[in-house]
Design a protein around this motif. Structure first.
Motif, PDB file in Angstrom:
ATOM      1  N   UNK A   1      98.797  26.596  17.694  1.00  0.00           N
ATOM      2  CA  UNK A   1      99.426  26.808  19.003  1.00  0.00           C
ATOM      3  C   UNK A   1      98.380  27.096  20.078  1.00  0.00           C
ATOM      4  N   UNK A   2      97.365  27.871  19.727  1.00  0.00           N
ATOM      5  CA  UNK A   2      96.288  28.152  20.679  1.00  0.00           C
ATOM      6  C   UNK A   2      95.538  26.874  21.059  1.00  0.00           C
ATOM      7  N   UNK A   3      95.333  25.995  20.085  1.00  0.00           N
ATOM      8  CA  UNK A   3      94.641  24.735  20.371  1.00  0.00           C
ATOM      9  C   UNK A   3      95.500  23.810  21.239  1.00  0.00           C
ATOM     10  N   UNK A   4      96.799  23.787  20.994  1.00  0.00           N
ATOM     11  CA  UNK A   4      97.700  22.989  21.838  1.00  0.00           C
ATOM     12  C   UNK A   4      97.638  23.519  23.271  1.00  0.00           C
ATOM     13  N   UNK A   5      97.721  24.825  23.405  1.00  0.00           N
ATOM     14  CA  UNK A   5      97.644  25.462  24.731  1.00  0.00           C
ATOM     15  C   UNK A   5      96.335  25.107  25.428  1.00  0.00           C
ATOM     16  N   UNK A   6      95.230  25.259  24.704  1.00  0.00           N
ATOM     17  CA  UNK A   6      93.909  24.963  25.262  1.00  0.00           C
ATOM     18  C   UNK A   6      93.822  23.496  25.690  1.00  0.00           C
ATOM     19  N   UNK A   7      94.375  22.614  24.889  1.00  0.00           N
ATOM     20  CA  UNK A   7      94.371  21.179  25.195  1.00  0.00           C
ATOM     21  C   UNK A   7      95.146  20.899  26.485  1.00  0.00           C
ATOM     22  N   UNK A   8      96.299  21.493  26.608  1.00  0.00           N
ATOM     23  CA  UNK A   8      97.112  21.294  27.824  1.00  0.00           C
ATOM     24  C   UNK A   8      96.357  21.789  29.043  1.00  0.00           C
ATOM     25  N   UNK A   9      95.860  23.013  28.981  1.00  0.00           N
ATOM     26  CA  UNK A   9      95.192  23.606  30.146  1.00  0.00           C
ATOM     27  C   UNK A   9      93.887  22.895  30.507  1.00  0.00           C
ATOM     28  N   UNK A  10      93.208  22.326  29.523  1.00  0.00           N
ATOM     29  CA  UNK A  10      91.968  21.592  29.798  1.00  0.00           C
ATOM     30  C   UNK A  10      92.239  20.301  30.556  1.00  0.00           C
ATOM     31  N   UNK A  11      93.417  19.727  30.360  1.00  0.00           N
ATOM     32  CA  UNK A  11      93.729  18.439  30.976  1.00  0.00           C
ATOM     33  C   UNK A  11      94.750  18.544  32.102  1.00  0.00           C
TER      34      UNK A  11
ATOM     35  N   UNK B   1     105.993  19.931  33.478  1.00  0.00           N
ATOM     36  CA  UNK B   1     104.922  19.082  32.961  1.00  0.00           C
ATOM     37  C   UNK B   1     105.148  18.839  31.463  1.00  0.00           C
ATOM     38  N   UNK B   2     104.939  19.862  30.636  1.00  0.00           N
ATOM     39  CA  UNK B   2     105.172  19.778  29.191  1.00  0.00           C
ATOM     40  C   UNK B   2     105.559  21.158  28.666  1.00  0.00           C
ATOM     41  N   UNK B   3     106.106  21.157  27.456  1.00  0.00           N
ATOM     42  CA  UNK B   3     106.468  22.375  26.743  1.00  0.00           C
ATOM     43  C   UNK B   3     106.005  22.200  25.302  1.00  0.00           C
ATOM     44  N   UNK B   4     105.832  23.302  24.592  1.00  0.00           N
ATOM     45  CA  UNK B   4     105.597  23.206  23.155  1.00  0.00           C
ATOM     46  C   UNK B   4     106.203  24.412  22.465  1.00  0.00           C
ATOM     47  N   UNK B   5     106.443  24.252  21.165  1.00  0.00           N
ATOM     48  CA  UNK B   5     107.034  25.342  20.414  1.00  0.00           C
ATOM     49  C   UNK B   5     106.610  25.299  18.962  1.00  0.00           C
ATOM     50  N   UNK B   6     106.546  26.457  18.354  1.00  0.00           N
ATOM     51  CA  UNK B   6     106.218  26.565  16.941  1.00  0.00           C
ATOM     52  C   UNK B   6     107.486  26.730  16.126  1.00  0.00           C
ATOM     53  N   UNK B   7     107.500  26.084  14.985  1.00  0.00           N
ATOM     54  CA  UNK B   7     108.639  26.153  14.075  1.00  0.00           C
ATOM     55  C   UNK B   7     108.114  26.346  12.655  1.00  0.00           C
ATOM     56  N   UNK B   8     109.001  26.511  11.722  1.00  0.00           N
ATOM     57  CA  UNK B   8     108.594  26.790  10.350  1.00  0.00           C
ATOM     58  C   UNK B   8     107.750  25.661   9.747  1.00  0.00           C
TER      59      UNK B   8
ATOM     60  N   UNK C   1      94.437  14.373  20.398  1.00  0.00           N
ATOM     61  CA  UNK C   1      94.075  13.309  21.347  1.00  0.00           C
ATOM     62  C   UNK C   1      95.326  12.671  21.946  1.00  0.00           C
ATOM     63  N   UNK C   2      96.383  12.557  21.166  1.00  0.00           N
ATOM     64  CA  UNK C   2      97.641  12.038  21.680  1.00  0.00           C
ATOM     65  C   UNK C   2      98.248  13.030  22.671  1.00  0.00           C
ATOM     66  N   UNK C   3      98.152  14.300  22.371  1.00  0.00           N
ATOM     67  CA  UNK C   3      98.634  15.326  23.307  1.00  0.00           C
ATOM     68  C   UNK C   3      97.862  15.223  24.621  1.00  0.00           C
TER      69      UNK C   3
END
Length: 120
Positions: free
Chosen positions: A23-33, A55-62, A102-104
């Motif tokens: 989740x931290x990496x997804x967040x970092x990826x979004x904010x970097x771009x 813009x976008x959203x993300x969420x963690x699931x099981x 990279x797709x994100x």
């Protein structure tokens, strides 16, 4: 009882360590771009807006990470998203597979350009 998160940090901290790292990496990826995006919580998950527009959203699931780039953001990457379970404007990236950062990146950059074009 459903937890009401006030910050993205609070949201991410609610997950096990291994999921937190993703989740931290997804967040970092979004904010970097999308460095001008504002971060908050909407629909109980991390949400990003650009110039007041979603813009976008993300969420963690099981078993997966949900990524939401609106319908247009997903239509543009239909072929690349084909291997993943999807809904209208959503995709599930399984935790047991490599997260396609990279797709994100491409999806975030597309959404930024789409929003800025509409505002001109």
């Amino acid at each position: 009882m459903k937890i009401e998160f006030k910050t993205v940090d609070e949201y991410i901290a609610s997950f096990p360590n291994d999921v937190q790292q993703i989740l931290l990496q997804v967040r970092k990826t979004i904010l970097a771009h999308a460095p001008d995006a504002t971060e908050g919580i909407a629909y109980g998950m991390p949400a990003y807006k650009l110039k007041g527009k979603p813009l976008v959203y993300f969420g963690g699931y099981q078993k997966h990470i949900g990524f939401y780039a609106t319908t247009t953001g997903h239509e543009q990457f239909e072929d690349q998203l084909a291997p993943y379970k999807q809904g209208k404007g959503s995709v599930q990236f399984p935790l047991k597979q490599q997260i396609p950062y990279e797709l994100i990146v491409k999806m975030v950059e597309y959404r930024v350009a789409e929003i800025l074009k509409k505002l001109k």
